[in-house]
Design a protein around this motif. Structure first.
Motif, mmCIF file in Angstrom:
data_model
loop_
_atom_site.group_PDB
_atom_site.id
_atom_site.type_symbol
_atom_site.label_atom_id
_atom_site.label_comp_id
_atom_site.label_asym_id
_atom_site.label_seq_id
_atom_site.Cartn_x
_atom_site.Cartn_y
_atom_site.Cartn_z
ATOM 1 N N ARG A 48 0.824 -1.210 0.000
ATOM 2 C CA ARG A 48 0.000 0.000 0.000
ATOM 3 C C ARG A 48 0.858 1.259 0.000
ATOM 4 O O ARG A 48 0.513 2.240 -0.661
ATOM 5 C CB ARG A 48 -0.955 -0.016 1.177
ATOM 6 C CG ARG A 48 -2.099 -1.004 0.955
ATOM 7 C CD ARG A 48 -2.963 -1.165 2.183
ATOM 8 N NE ARG A 48 -4.024 -2.100 1.902
ATOM 9 C CZ ARG A 48 -5.299 -1.752 1.755
ATOM 10 N NH1 ARG A 48 -5.673 -0.502 1.889
ATOM 11 N NH2 ARG A 48 -6.208 -2.659 1.486
ATOM 12 N N LEU A 49 1.962 1.238 0.722
ATOM 13 C CA LEU A 49 2.861 2.391 0.700
ATOM 14 C C LEU A 49 3.476 2.570 -0.694
ATOM 15 O O LEU A 49 3.530 3.687 -1.221
ATOM 16 C CB LEU A 49 3.969 2.236 1.742
ATOM 17 C CG LEU A 49 3.570 2.494 3.184
ATOM 18 C CD1 LEU A 49 4.715 2.099 4.120
ATOM 19 C CD2 LEU A 49 3.199 3.942 3.393
ATOM 20 N N ALA A 50 3.920 1.475 -1.284
ATOM 21 C CA ALA A 50 4.511 1.550 -2.622
ATOM 22 C C ALA A 50 3.497 2.104 -3.619
ATOM 23 O O ALA A 50 3.827 2.952 -4.450
ATOM 24 C CB ALA A 50 5.010 0.171 -3.059
ATOM 25 N N PHE A 51 2.261 1.640 -3.517
ATOM 26 C CA PHE A 51 1.214 2.114 -4.424
ATOM 27 C C PHE A 51 0.993 3.613 -4.257
ATOM 28 O O PHE A 51 0.787 4.333 -5.233
ATOM 29 C CB PHE A 51 -0.095 1.358 -4.183
ATOM 30 C CG PHE A 51 -1.217 1.827 -5.063
ATOM 31 C CD1 PHE A 51 -1.276 1.436 -6.387
ATOM 32 C CD2 PHE A 51 -2.198 2.666 -4.567
ATOM 33 C CE1 PHE A 51 -2.305 1.879 -7.218
ATOM 34 C CE2 PHE A 51 -3.229 3.109 -5.384
ATOM 35 C CZ PHE A 51 -3.276 2.715 -6.705
ATOM 36 N N SER A 52 1.073 4.101 -3.011
ATOM 37 C CA SER A 52 0.829 5.523 -2.778
ATOM 38 C C SER A 52 1.919 6.391 -3.405
ATOM 39 O O SER A 52 1.690 7.564 -3.671
ATOM 40 C CB SER A 52 0.721 5.819 -1.280
ATOM 41 O OG SER A 52 1.987 5.741 -0.657
ATOM 42 N N PHE A 53 3.101 5.823 -3.672
ATOM 43 C CA PHE A 53 4.176 6.576 -4.289
ATOM 44 C C PHE A 53 4.196 6.457 -5.812
ATOM 45 O O PHE A 53 4.934 7.170 -6.480
ATOM 46 C CB PHE A 53 5.536 6.133 -3.733
ATOM 47 C CG PHE A 53 5.738 6.539 -2.304
ATOM 48 C CD1 PHE A 53 5.832 7.873 -1.944
ATOM 49 C CD2 PHE A 53 5.807 5.579 -1.304
ATOM 50 C CE1 PHE A 53 6.013 8.247 -0.623
ATOM 51 C CE2 PHE A 53 5.987 5.953 0.020
ATOM 52 C CZ PHE A 53 6.088 7.292 0.365
ATOM 53 N N GLU A 54 3.381 5.551 -6.356
ATOM 54 C CA GLU A 54 3.340 5.388 -7.807
ATOM 55 C C GLU A 54 2.673 6.606 -8.432
ATOM 56 O O GLU A 54 1.793 7.229 -7.851
ATOM 57 C CB GLU A 54 2.551 4.134 -8.191
ATOM 58 C CG GLU A 54 3.264 2.855 -7.876
ATOM 59 C CD GLU A 54 2.434 1.628 -8.243
ATOM 60 O OE1 GLU A 54 1.399 1.775 -8.924
ATOM 61 O OE2 GLU A 54 2.823 0.539 -7.843
ATOM 62 N N ASN A 59 1.522 9.208 -17.645
ATOM 63 C CA ASN A 59 1.189 8.515 -18.895
ATOM 64 C C ASN A 59 1.321 7.010 -18.735
ATOM 65 O O ASN A 59 0.468 6.255 -19.185
ATOM 66 C CB ASN A 59 2.091 9.006 -20.032
ATOM 67 C CG ASN A 59 1.666 10.364 -20.531
ATOM 68 O OD1 ASN A 59 0.522 10.770 -20.357
ATOM 69 N ND2 ASN A 59 2.591 11.074 -21.160
ATOM 70 N N GLU A 60 2.403 6.586 -18.060
ATOM 71 C CA GLU A 60 2.610 5.148 -17.861
ATOM 72 C C GLU A 60 1.501 4.563 -17.005
ATOM 73 O O GLU A 60 1.013 3.472 -17.262
ATOM 74 C CB GLU A 60 3.973 4.885 -17.211
ATOM 75 C CG GLU A 60 5.169 5.253 -18.065
ATOM 76 C CD GLU A 60 5.529 6.732 -18.014
ATOM 77 O OE1 GLU A 60 5.073 7.443 -17.085
ATOM 78 O OE2 GLU A 60 6.249 7.196 -18.906
ATOM 79 N N GLY A 61 1.112 5.307 -15.962
ATOM 80 C CA GLY A 61 0.038 4.847 -15.084
ATOM 81 C C GLY A 61 -1.285 4.747 -15.820
ATOM 82 O O GLY A 61 -2.031 3.779 -15.662
ATOM 83 N N LEU A 62 -1.587 5.744 -16.638
ATOM 84 C CA LEU A 62 -2.839 5.723 -17.399
ATOM 85 C C LEU A 62 -2.848 4.586 -18.416
ATOM 86 O O LEU A 62 -3.880 3.939 -18.626
ATOM 87 C CB LEU A 62 -3.067 7.071 -18.087
ATOM 88 C CG LEU A 62 -3.391 8.228 -17.150
ATOM 89 C CD1 LEU A 62 -3.447 9.529 -17.922
ATOM 90 C CD2 LEU A 62 -4.697 7.978 -16.416
ATOM 91 N N ILE A 63 -1.710 4.336 -19.031
ATOM 92 C CA ILE A 63 -1.617 3.230 -19.985
ATOM 93 C C ILE A 63 -1.839 1.907 -19.262
ATOM 94 O O ILE A 63 -2.571 1.037 -19.743
ATOM 95 C CB ILE A 63 -0.259 3.251 -20.721
ATOM 96 C CG1 ILE A 63 -0.208 4.442 -21.673
ATOM 97 C CG2 ILE A 63 -0.006 1.941 -21.457
ATOM 98 C CD1 ILE A 63 1.170 4.723 -22.255
ATOM 99 N N ALA A 64 -1.240 1.749 -18.076
ATOM 100 C CA ALA A 64 -1.406 0.514 -17.301
ATOM 101 C C ALA A 64 -2.865 0.327 -16.901
ATOM 102 O O ALA A 64 -3.413 -0.779 -17.011
ATOM 103 C CB ALA A 64 -0.507 0.542 -16.062
#
Length: 132
Positions: A48-54, A59-64
């Protein structure tokens, strides 16, 4: 006063440690979610901590996210075709004979939930498999 952590890049018990005070009830909530997700409390917190830093909105996040939605849409389409081949109406008639008046959606939901419960995939739910 902070605790000095050992510097290491190794994952596991040799990793850096940090003591955190949790508000009442949060430990139980973390334990519940960790169990539901099939991982340790530590892995749940770190994930959950790692996700909060993503950068989810990069653009990469939206593509994923877009790829995940496309995969989900494909899975839903496959499920639709699988359901079309099932004898849902006969199942509904059988359930009505047992005193359960189900809509088509409720019947499909019951079938899926029973399957998941019978095979140990429905965690923390109070669902008892019904007769078939």
């Amino acid at each position: 006063m902070t605790k000095k952590a050992a510097k290491t890049t190794k994952a596991g018990r040799g990793s850096e440690q940090f003591v955190v005070r949790l508000p009442p009830g949060m430990r139980d909530a973390i334990a519940h979610e960790a169990d539901r997700n099939g991982r340790s409390m530590n892995a749940e917190i770190v994930g959950r901590l790692a996700f909060s830093f993503e950068e989810v909105l990069s653009n990469e996040g939206l593509i994923a996210v877009s790829k995940r939605f496309a995969a989900a849409a494909e899975a839903m389409e496959d499920l639709f075709f699988d359901l079309r081949d099932m004898e849902i109406e006969r199942f509904i008639v059988d359930q009505r004979a047992k005193g359960k008046n189900l809509t088509r959606t409720e019947a499909i939901r019951l079938i899926v939930r029973n399957y998941l419960a019978e095979n140990g995939y429905l965690h923390g739910a109070s669902v008892k498999p019904t007769e078939k």
